[in-house]
Scaffold this active site. Structure first.
Site, PDB file in Angstrom:
ATOM      1  N   ASP A  10      65.765  24.933  31.260  1.00 58.26           N
ATOM      2  CA  ASP A  10      67.080  24.689  30.662  1.00 58.26           C
ATOM      3  C   ASP A  10      67.412  25.646  29.523  1.00 58.26           C
ATOM      4  OD1 ASP A  10      67.312  22.555  32.418  1.00 58.26           O
ATOM      5  OD2 ASP A  10      66.418  21.151  30.995  1.00 58.26           O
ATOM      6  N   LYS A  58      69.599  29.823  31.840  1.00 57.74           N
ATOM      7  CA  LYS A  58      69.420  30.880  32.845  1.00 57.74           C
ATOM      8  C   LYS A  58      70.679  31.064  33.685  1.00 57.74           C
ATOM      9  CE  LYS A  58      65.878  28.527  34.399  1.00 57.74           C
ATOM     10  NZ  LYS A  58      65.737  27.507  33.338  1.00 57.74           N
ATOM     11  N   HIS A 101      71.317  24.484  37.029  1.00 54.45           N
ATOM     12  CA  HIS A 101      71.800  25.673  36.321  1.00 54.45           C
ATOM     13  C   HIS A 101      73.313  25.543  36.127  1.00 54.45           C
ATOM     14  CE1 HIS A 101      68.075  28.161  37.732  1.00 54.45           C
ATOM     15  NE2 HIS A 101      67.764  27.065  37.066  1.00 54.45           N
TER      16      HIS A 101
HETATM   17  P1  GDP Z   1      69.345  26.469  32.938  1.00 55.14           P
HETATM   18  O1  GDP Z   1      68.672  25.401  33.724  1.00 55.14           O
HETATM   19  O2  GDP Z   1      68.380  27.384  32.274  1.00 55.14           O
HETATM   20  O3  GDP Z   1      70.393  27.224  33.716  1.00 55.14           O
HETATM   21  O4  GDP Z   1      70.124  25.712  31.747  1.00 55.14           O
HETATM   22  P2  GDP Z   1      70.973  24.346  31.877  1.00 55.14           P
HETATM   23  O5  GDP Z   1      72.243  24.623  32.566  1.00 55.14           O
HETATM   24  O6  GDP Z   1      70.125  23.244  32.404  1.00 55.14           O
HETATM   25  O7  GDP Z   1      71.175  23.992  30.346  1.00 55.14           O
HETATM   26  C1  GDP Z   1      71.792  24.862  29.461  1.00 55.14           C
HETATM   27  C2  GDP Z   1      73.010  24.124  28.843  1.00 55.14           C
HETATM   28  O8  GDP Z   1      73.463  24.849  27.729  1.00 55.14           O
HETATM   29  C3  GDP Z   1      74.199  24.064  29.790  1.00 55.14           C
HETATM   30  O9  GDP Z   1      74.947  22.917  29.493  1.00 55.14           O
HETATM   31  C4  GDP Z   1      74.988  25.328  29.432  1.00 55.14           C
HETATM   32  O10 GDP Z   1      76.382  25.208  29.730  1.00 55.14           O
HETATM   33  C5  GDP Z   1      74.766  25.381  27.949  1.00 55.14           C
HETATM   34  N1  GDP Z   1      74.732  26.713  27.352  1.00 55.14           N
HETATM   35  C6  GDP Z   1      74.181  27.861  27.828  1.00 55.14           C
HETATM   36  N2  GDP Z   1      74.231  28.839  26.901  1.00 55.14           N
HETATM   37  C7  GDP Z   1      74.822  28.285  25.816  1.00 55.14           C
HETATM   38  C8  GDP Z   1      75.128  28.784  24.499  1.00 55.14           C
HETATM   39  O11 GDP Z   1      74.850  29.906  24.148  1.00 55.14           O
HETATM   40  N3  GDP Z   1      75.729  27.900  23.641  1.00 55.14           N
HETATM   41  C9  GDP Z   1      76.038  26.628  23.987  1.00 55.14           C
HETATM   42  N4  GDP Z   1      76.625  25.841  23.083  1.00 55.14           N
HETATM   43  N5  GDP Z   1      75.756  26.134  25.209  1.00 55.14           N
HETATM   44  C10 GDP Z   1      75.145  26.952  26.098  1.00 55.14           C
HETATM   45  P1  IMO Z   2      65.857  24.317  35.302  1.00 57.50           P
HETATM   46  O1  IMO Z   2      65.765  25.360  36.398  1.00 57.50           O
HETATM   47  C1  IMO Z   2      63.745  21.438  32.832  1.00 57.50           C
HETATM   48  C2  IMO Z   2      60.420  19.277  34.690  1.00 57.50           C
HETATM   49  C3  IMO Z   2      60.605  17.783  34.920  1.00 57.50           C
HETATM   50  C4  IMO Z   2      59.176  17.305  34.812  1.00 57.50           C
HETATM   51  C5  IMO Z   2      58.384  18.448  35.463  1.00 57.50           C
HETATM   52  C6  IMO Z   2      58.032  18.213  36.914  1.00 57.50           C
HETATM   53  O2  IMO Z   2      67.143  23.631  35.230  1.00 57.50           O
HETATM   54  O3  IMO Z   2      65.404  24.922  34.012  1.00 57.50           O
HETATM   55  P2  IMO Z   2      59.400  18.246  39.188  1.00 57.50           P
HETATM   56  O4  IMO Z   2      60.649  17.511  39.594  1.00 57.50           O
HETATM   57  O5  IMO Z   2      59.540  19.727  39.248  1.00 57.50           O
HETATM   58  O6  IMO Z   2      58.190  17.759  39.898  1.00 57.50           O
HETATM   59  O7  IMO Z   2      59.186  17.850  37.639  1.00 57.50           O
HETATM   60  O8  IMO Z   2      59.209  19.596  35.341  1.00 57.50           O
HETATM   61  N1  IMO Z   2      61.489  20.119  35.281  1.00 57.50           N
HETATM   62  C7  IMO Z   2      62.439  20.724  34.568  1.00 57.50           C
HETATM   63  N2  IMO Z   2      62.716  20.676  33.241  1.00 57.50           N
HETATM   64  N3  IMO Z   2      64.476  22.229  33.645  1.00 57.50           N
HETATM   65  C8  IMO Z   2      64.195  22.315  34.957  1.00 57.50           C
HETATM   66  O9  IMO Z   2      64.787  23.217  35.771  1.00 57.50           O
HETATM   67  C9  IMO Z   2      63.163  21.508  35.487  1.00 57.50           C
HETATM   68  N4  IMO Z   2      62.644  21.325  36.720  1.00 57.50           N
HETATM   69  C10 IMO Z   2      61.614  20.476  36.579  1.00 57.50           C
HETATM   70  O10 IMO Z   2      61.444  17.211  33.941  1.00 57.50           O
HETATM   71  O11 IMO Z   2      58.802  17.240  33.463  1.00 57.50           O
HETATM   72 MG    MG Z   3      68.580  23.299  33.830  1.00 63.35          MG
END
Ligand code: GDP
Ligand code: IMO
Ligand code: MG
Length: 429
Positions: free
Chosen positions: A13, A16, A41
């Site tokens: 999270d 990316k 994502h």
């Molecule tokens: P990923 O799994 O790595 O793609 O990240 P996620 O989407 O799960 O979580 C990142 C969260 O932060 C999402 O809600 C994005 O919209 C938000 N986000 C990403 N970059 C920024 C930033 O620079 N500032 C803020 N405020 N939010 C961001």
């Molecule tokens: P993105 O791509 C954050 C965590 C789960 C759990 C562990 C194992 O959005 O960054 P699983 O379902 O893979 O067997 O869970 O990994 N986990 C993540 N945490 N971001 C993710 O993906 C995750 N994908 C799995 O919360 O602790």
């Molecule tokens: Mg994520």
């Protein structure tokens, strides 16, 4: 010509999706190489939010094609939902996406096994996303799995029934867990039909043909380095190799094709699910970060655990991945704070070290912090590092020194163009 890699340096999270979406038009192919619907994502397309789980984050762009690589595990139910959501944005996803025949399929009983295993672990549960990830990879490694290419074979149904029967036996012998398969199976079959309407390819030939033709490929990581099956905080990890090495076997490309490795870190740190997190703030500060940062899981909606940035863990991730550039996201979230802390080193059982212990759960780890003054001003509408508040510049310079890798881009908001660049030429239209 080459493969660039973009991946998370923490526990997932890191943002990316947003950065891949921003960079996508520099590439001819965006490929996911591991994980599946456990990923979430988040992208903003014309101000509207979409969360992608299986499909690479380049799907909304003109230039790149997108590939579901062989290293992934795909749940047809989640895939179908995602296709429908993308279609609702007016994108013809069948023109933008191909699937490797060698990616593995999640079947309904994989998801049931995931839930039953977590329930049986009780307090020791991993906090899995319950998307069937671990049972699907177990069947892959155990050489029992079904692959996407199998959906075109005449004996697919037979193979499915055989795997399902094995799972039903496991469920009845190992777990006391109730489930209703009928509805899940109906949805799953609909998902399989949707998958049949996509172009299935031999992903390894497909990617290498791109490279032969001088085209540019971006490998999009899921999860984060600290969740890697080999090098993460085992057993509190996911079931795939999330690090750069995973690109080679998750796509079928040789290591010498890999050029830039872009590592993404938040300006602080989060983790969702169980497991060690040395710099976690189990106090009001942590809650403040969660509230301001909107730190709730994109896939499960669970509150994310929050803490300060952890340099020993980042140094470890940079070593494992061969990171050439760092992107720091969510810097805006810290703009209100009077002071910002950085976990510079650990005190492990009374010894100061940056080395991550073999099993973090078996030691008393006290994070040692360095405190920085907060910049306490908005980062809106800034474009280059020289426009940043000087206190933020000091913080970034320190992070770069500690990581031994350049921080080239800061992300200052969720929208595609909310970015600040070190070098003006890097601003990509
Ligand atoms: P990923 O799994 O790595 O793609 O990240 P996620 O989407 O799960 O979580 C990142 C969260 O932060 C999402 O809600 C994005 O919209 C938000 N986000 C990403 N970059 C920024 C930033 O620079 N500032 C803020 N405020 N939010 C961001
Ligand atoms: P993105 O791509 C954050 C965590 C789960 C759990 C562990 C194992 O959005 O960054 P699983 O379902 O893979 O067997 O869970 O990994 N986990 C993540 N945490 N971001 C993710 O993906 C995750 N994908 C799995 O919360 O602790
Ligand atoms: Mg994520």
């Amino acid at each position: 010509m080459s493969v660039d890699v973009l991946l998370g340096l923490q526990w997932g999270d890191e943002g990316k999706g947003k950065i891949v979406d921003y960079l996508a038009n520099n590439y001819d192919l965006i490929a996911r190489f591991q994980g599946g619907a456990n990923a979430g994502h988040t992208l903003y397309i014309d101000g509207k939010k979409i969360v992608l789980h299986n499909i690479p984050s380049g799907v909304f762009h003109k230039r790149p094609l997108n590939l579901i690589g062989n290293g992934m595990v795909i749940d047809p139910v989640a895939f179908k939902k995602e296709v429908e959501q993308i279609t609702a944005f007016g994108t013809d996803v069948r023109q933008k996406l191909v699937l490797s025949k060698k990616a593995h399929l999640t079947i309904p009983t994989h998801k049931i096994l995931d839930a039953a295993s977590e329930a049986a672990k009780g307090k020791a549960k991993i906090g899995s996303t319950l998307r069937g990830i671990s049972p699907t990879y177990m069947d892959k490694i155990g050489r029992n799995g079904l692959r996407i290419g199998d959906i075109t074979l005449p004996d697919f149904e037979e193979r499915y029934q055989k795997l399902k029967a094995k799972h039903e036996q496991l469920l009845s012998r190992l777990y006391d867990f109730e489930y209703d398969l009928e509805e899940m199976e109906a949805e799953w079959r609909e998902g399989i039909e949707v998958m049949r309407s996509f172009k299935l390819v031999e992903g390894e030939y497909f990617v290498n043909q791109f490279l032969k033709e001088g085209k540019e490929v971006l490998a999009e990581g899921a999860q984060g380095s600290m969740l890697d099956i080999d090098f993460g905080t085992y057993p509190y990890v996911t079931s795939s190799n999330t690090i750069t090495a995973g690109v080679c076997n998750g796509l079928g490309v040789a290591p010498q094709h890999i050029k830039e490795v872009i590592g993404i870190t938040k300006a602080y740190c989060t983790r969702v699910g169980a497991g060690p997190f040395p710099s976690e703030l189990e106090n009001e500060k942590g809650e403040e970060i969660r509230r301001i940062g909107g730190e709730f899981g994109a896939t499960t909606g669970r509150p994310r655990r929050c803490g300060w940035i952890d340099l020993p863990a980042l140094q470890y991730a940079i070593m494992l991945n061969g990171v050439t550039k760092v992107v720091m996201t969510k810097v805006d979230i810290l703009s209100e704070f009077e002071s910002i802390e950085v976990c510079e080193t650990y005190k492990v059982d009374d010894k100061i070290q940056n080395h991550l212990p073999y099993d973090l759960t078996k030691h008393k780890i006290i994070p040692i912090y360095r405190v920085f003054e907060g910049w306490q001003s908005s980062l809106d509408n800034l474009e280059t590092f020289d426009q940043l508040p000087s206190k933020l510049q000091t913080y970034i310079q320190y992070i770069e020194e500690q990581l031994g890798a350049p921080v080239d881009i800061l992300s200052t908001g969720p929208e595609r163009n909310q970015l600040v660049f070190k070098v003006v030429e890097e601003v990509i239209a």
